[in-house]
Design a protein around this motif. Sequence first.
Motif, PDB file in Angstrom:
ATOM      1  N   THR A 232      -8.688   1.961   2.796  1.00 37.50           N
ATOM      2  CA  THR A 232      -8.057   1.172   3.851  1.00 37.50           C
ATOM      3  C   THR A 232      -6.814   0.403   3.398  1.00 37.50           C
ATOM      4  N   LEU A 233      -6.869  -0.264   2.270  1.00 42.55           N
ATOM      5  CA  LEU A 233      -5.727  -1.056   1.835  1.00 42.55           C
ATOM      6  C   LEU A 233      -4.520  -0.170   1.556  1.00 42.55           C
ATOM      7  N   GLU A 234      -4.751   0.907   0.826  1.00 39.94           N
ATOM      8  CA  GLU A 234      -3.637   1.792   0.491  1.00 39.94           C
ATOM      9  C   GLU A 234      -3.106   2.526   1.723  1.00 39.94           C
ATOM     10  N   MET A 235      -3.993   2.899   2.622  1.00 43.73           N
ATOM     11  CA  MET A 235      -3.550   3.552   3.854  1.00 43.73           C
ATOM     12  C   MET A 235      -2.736   2.592   4.722  1.00 43.73           C
TER      13      MET A 235
ATOM     14  N   SER B 173      -1.919   8.569  -6.705  1.00 45.79           N
ATOM     15  CA  SER B 173      -1.961   7.126  -6.904  1.00 45.79           C
ATOM     16  C   SER B 173      -2.988   6.788  -7.981  1.00 45.79           C
ATOM     17  N   PRO B 174      -2.748   5.754  -8.781  1.00 45.52           N
ATOM     18  CA  PRO B 174      -3.703   5.402  -9.840  1.00 45.52           C
ATOM     19  C   PRO B 174      -4.914   4.596  -9.353  1.00 45.52           C
ATOM     20  N   THR B 175      -5.108   4.479  -8.053  1.00 43.28           N
ATOM     21  CA  THR B 175      -6.234   3.707  -7.524  1.00 43.28           C
ATOM     22  C   THR B 175      -7.509   4.547  -7.505  1.00 43.28           C
ATOM     23  N   ALA B 176      -8.605   3.934  -7.104  1.00 44.20           N
ATOM     24  CA  ALA B 176      -9.890   4.633  -7.038  1.00 44.20           C
ATOM     25  C   ALA B 176      -9.870   5.751  -5.988  1.00 44.20           C
ATOM     26  N   TRP B 177      -9.118   5.573  -4.916  1.00 45.44           N
ATOM     27  CA  TRP B 177      -9.049   6.577  -3.846  1.00 45.44           C
ATOM     28  C   TRP B 177      -8.243   7.792  -4.285  1.00 45.44           C
ATOM     29  N   ARG B 178      -7.183   7.575  -5.062  1.00 47.07           N
ATOM     30  CA  ARG B 178      -6.323   8.606  -5.652  1.00 47.07           C
ATOM     31  C   ARG B 178      -5.698   9.585  -4.646  1.00 47.07           C
TER      32      ARG B 178
END
Length: 172
Positions: A49-52, A125-130
């Motif tokens: 949600t945050l990245e989207m 992206s380097p986040t958990a969602w990638r």
Amino acid sequence: MKFMRGYVAVIDRMNRWIGRVVMYGIFVMMGILLWSSVSKTFFLPSLWTLEMAQFAMVAYYILGGPYSVQMGSNVRMDLLYSEWSHRRRAWTDAITVFFLIVYLGVMIYGGYDSLSYSLQYGERSPTAWRPYLWPIKVIMVLGLFLMLLQAISELFKDILRLKGDDIPREVI
């Protein structure tokens, strides 16, 4: 002159339509953030949600930029500008738009280079969602290109004003 008027009409109409559609993207962003709040409160938090929401904001901002320029919503020094004659305003706008065109050319060059890297190597992206980053980079390059087209339209409007044509600042 006929080419300039035609170009202005087509580009202004296109960017106006895109801007009017994209402005409803604020509701998409609100929906994503609402779901983020609900899921964190009542369910397991969503990773996306945050990245989207950030991607939606980038699309909203960069695709709405050409419409903003077309409507004259950009910041200028009205303390001086409002007192100038129409001819002096047109000269000043033409000079500053020329610098904007050069700047956008550099930005598009860098954006295209970043986009091609992202596509070639499958950048994520380097986040958990990638998520893959190429879709948002496509939107960024497209938005910069639309801004370049609108800047050229604004330059043509200034040239037409200097030649004596009565071109409105924006197309309504």
